[in-house]
Motif scaffolding. Structure first.
Motif, mmCIF file in Angstrom:
data_model
loop_
_atom_site.group_PDB
_atom_site.id
_atom_site.type_symbol
_atom_site.label_atom_id
_atom_site.label_comp_id
_atom_site.label_asym_id
_atom_site.label_seq_id
_atom_site.Cartn_x
_atom_site.Cartn_y
_atom_site.Cartn_z
ATOM 1 N N ALA A 486 -23.254 5.164 46.033
ATOM 2 C CA ALA A 486 -23.714 6.338 46.300
ATOM 3 C C ALA A 486 -22.358 7.145 46.823
ATOM 4 N N LYS A 487 -21.739 6.325 47.715
ATOM 5 C CA LYS A 487 -20.336 6.852 48.452
ATOM 6 C C LYS A 487 -19.397 6.814 47.437
ATOM 7 N N ILE A 488 -19.156 5.907 46.415
ATOM 8 C CA ILE A 488 -18.109 6.072 45.578
ATOM 9 C C ILE A 488 -18.449 7.373 44.710
ATOM 10 N N ASP A 489 -19.878 7.487 44.241
ATOM 11 C CA ASP A 489 -20.145 8.746 43.522
ATOM 12 C C ASP A 489 -19.806 10.191 44.143
ATOM 13 N N GLU A 490 -19.805 10.079 45.458
ATOM 14 C CA GLU A 490 -19.581 11.153 46.200
ATOM 15 C C GLU A 490 -18.188 11.439 46.283
ATOM 16 N N LEU A 491 -17.381 10.261 46.379
ATOM 17 C CA LEU A 491 -15.935 10.513 46.355
ATOM 18 C C LEU A 491 -15.419 11.008 44.960
ATOM 19 N N VAL A 492 -15.975 10.156 43.795
ATOM 20 C CA VAL A 492 -15.245 10.709 42.619
ATOM 21 C C VAL A 492 -15.680 12.094 42.258
ATOM 22 N N ARG A 493 -16.586 12.677 42.765
ATOM 23 C CA ARG A 493 -17.131 13.949 42.432
ATOM 24 C C ARG A 493 -15.869 14.902 43.009
ATOM 25 N N ARG A 494 -15.400 14.472 43.897
ATOM 26 C CA ARG A 494 -14.389 15.489 44.352
ATOM 27 C C ARG A 494 -12.885 15.532 43.717
ATOM 28 N N TYR A 495 -12.947 14.720 42.697
ATOM 29 C CA TYR A 495 -11.627 14.507 41.778
ATOM 30 C C TYR A 495 -11.734 15.124 40.388
ATOM 31 N N GLU A 496 -11.056 15.884 40.214
ATOM 32 C CA GLU A 496 -10.990 16.519 38.543
ATOM 33 C C GLU A 496 -10.786 15.192 37.546
#
Ligand code: G16
Length: 547
Positions: A486-496
């Motif tokens: 869930a934390k990886i998903d959260e990080l990934v969302r911030r990058y185009e």
């Protein structure tokens, strides 16, 4: 008690005691760890190979002693099944259990249970062929292996120092000898002759091919590349570099396919060798991986990895089947892993069926068998193309109705011969690539422009226990330790264009983190942030905290 030769096993097993503090695991590519800890594993693998052969009614089983792309002090061993493929997955757990029996008594008891439950007829004959790469720990490990083969009473054949793909070829050639599926003469010369003859036919009549620089990673590929160069003659001039197989510490050091892929740069030793516009390729330590690259007119480095090789070869095979009039009967499919660049997956899936499987050529190979022609490559350059038995029959029985169809059919037949269909093979793949480039009149730059790679970064994290990392969805998601995904998903969302995943390595004691994004700096940042997350959440080694 079954009919195991207990006395011979006991006497020899006592000479190869298992170190008490180590747990061995048959991983992505067999057993792989520090070479000086593997003596007992080699002995036991010798016995296991003999038993596998008996299970197969005396068919020859292969054993390759190598740690491939890993550093020189590492070593390892992998088993090869009768058709030249990796060991059947269900036997990996048995291999692990046998390798971890602590005392000779425990080992013999485990063997007894194993042979009984697997219903292995011990009166059957057994044959084992083995080879090793150039690592200094190889000769002693092969001696331990030979003791195991002797203990189980199997017939042995020493294929000497050669590449992993040659060993796979030999296993298939030995087991198909005299049958209608005969794969080739069962010798290194037979392998070199088969590949070079098919290649020479494939490029006959094409404009002359510029010389090719081959970085041999200071490994066993150097020996084969030099021999292959003799067979190819003027058709394709190979310039082998990094051929120092006896220089301590040189193997895979700042050179080779893994260096190129992970550093995304030219091996420093090639700086003065490679000229702008020229293409080159790198093998790994046992020559089963291949990376291409070229310098553009401004001298800038461009990498052509396994994904690019898959795109190039799949398109070519598709064109040949079409020109031969076979496209309705023979369909091409692609197999990739999570490491495949997002750019390649998009490009390929718009054109062909694409399947994603977990890392490890064994997984890719099995998925590729489901296609008429399965093109499988890991991004790291490990892969090949396999033609199903039905496709091969269709090709050999086909009657072309025009000269153009006939020409395409001949190219297709020669391609099936140039490709080592048993396993990923850097030299065979290299010839396939060179043949396609010659047919398409492509430079490295034109090949590269098939699609644009998304910037990406691969990093390693040394953690306390990589075994706590469990994945799903072909390794694209972590299920354990809980909460991290869930934390990886959260990080990934911030990058185009962001994408990232985490998986435990099966060949090194590390966790791997892959990330990509639309912009280079963002891909790097995402990789390091995910790596930092993994480190912080799971107690990585302080010396290895990602920057
Ligand atoms: C081996 C396997 C490959 C795999 C690689 C890395 O390559 O054969 O399929 O991609 O290890 O695996 P991992 O990320 O699990 O360490 P090689 O060339 O070392 O035999």
């Amino acid at each position: 008690m079954s009919d195991l030769p207990v006395h011979a096993i006991r006497t020899l097993s006592d000479q190869h005691p298992k170190p008490s503090h180590i747990h061995f695991q048959y991983g992505t590519a067999g057993f792989r760890t520090k070479g000086d800890t593997l003596d007992s594993v080699m002995f036991r693998v010798g016995i296991l190979a003999g038993l596998r052969s008996k299970k197969w009614d005396g068919k020859t089983i292969g054993v390759m002693v190598t740690a491939s792309h890993n550093p020189e002090p590492d070593n390892g061993v992998k088993l090869v099944d009768p058709r030249g493929e990796m060991l059947e997955t269900s036997w990996e757990a048995h291999a692990t259990a046998l390798a971890n029996a602590q005392s000779t008594d425990e080992f013999i008891a485990a063997l007894d249970t194993f042979t009984t439950t697997m219903k292995i007829d011990l009166s059957k004959p057994a044959k084992v062929v083995y080879a090793r790469d150039t690592r200094p720990s190889g000769p002693a490990l092969v001696a331990a292996l030979e003791d195991g083969i002797k203990a189980i009473g199997a017939e042995e054949r020493d294929a000497g120092v050669t590449t992993t793909p040659v060993l796979h070829y030999l296993v298939r050639a030995i087991n198909t000898k005299g049958t209608k599926e005969e794969y080739g003469d069962d010798s290194e010369e037979g392998y070199l002759r088969k590949l070079s003859t098919a290649f020479n036919k494939l490029v006959a009549g094409k404009p002359s091919i510029p010389p090719l620089v081959v970085d041999c990673a200071n490994g066993v590929g150097a020996k084969l590349a030099k021999e292959l160069a003799e067979y190819l003659g003027d058709t394709l001039q190979l310039i082998p570099v990094n051929t120092s197989t006896t220089t301590p510490g040189a193997l895979n050091n700042a050179c080779g396919a893994d260096f190129v892929k992970t550093q995304q740069t030219l091996p420093p030793s090639l700086t003065s060798v490679l000229k702008p516009g020229q293409r080159a390729c790198s093998l790994d330590g046992d020559a089963d991986r291949l990376m291409y690259y070229y310098l553009d007119d401004r001298g800038q480095f461009h990498m052509l990895d396994g994904d690019k090789i898959a795109a190039l070869s799949a398109a070519f095979i598709g064109e040949l089947t079409k020109s031969a009039g076979l496209d309705s009967q023979i369909k091409v499919g692609i197999v990739q892993t999570a490491y495949a660049n997002g750019g390649s997956t998009k490009y390929l899936s718009e054109r062909l069926p694409v399947k994603c499987v977990p890392t490890g050529v064994k997984h890719l190979h099995h998925a590729a068998e489901k296609f008429d022609v399965g093109v499988y490559f890991e991004a790291n350059g490990h892969g090949t193309v396999i033609f199903s038995p039905q496709s091969l029959e269709i090709i050999s029985a086909y009657q072309p109705s025009t000269p153009a169809q006939s020409t395409a059919l001949n190219h297709l037949i020669n391609l099936t011969e140039v490709i080592n269909q048993t396993v990923g093979d850097a030299l065979s793949d290299m010839l396939m690539v060179e043949a396609v480039l010659a047919h398409k009149s492509y430079s490295g730059e034109e090949w590269d422009s098939l699609y644009v790679d998304l910037p990406n970064r691969l990093v390693k994290v040394v953690v306390a226990d990589r075994n706590i990392f469990k994945t799903e969805d072909a390794e694209r998601r972590l299920v354990s330790p809980p909460g991290i995904q869930a934390k990886i998903d959260e990080l990934v969302r911030r990058y185009e264009g962001g994408r990232a995943f985490v998986r435990p390595s099966g060949t090194e004691d590390v966790v791997r983190v892959y990330a990509e994004a639309t912009v280079r700096t963002q891909a790097d940042e995402l990789a390091y942030r995910v790596a930092g997350l993994v480190y912080d959440e799971t107690g990585g080694h302080p010396a290895h905290r990602p920057l």
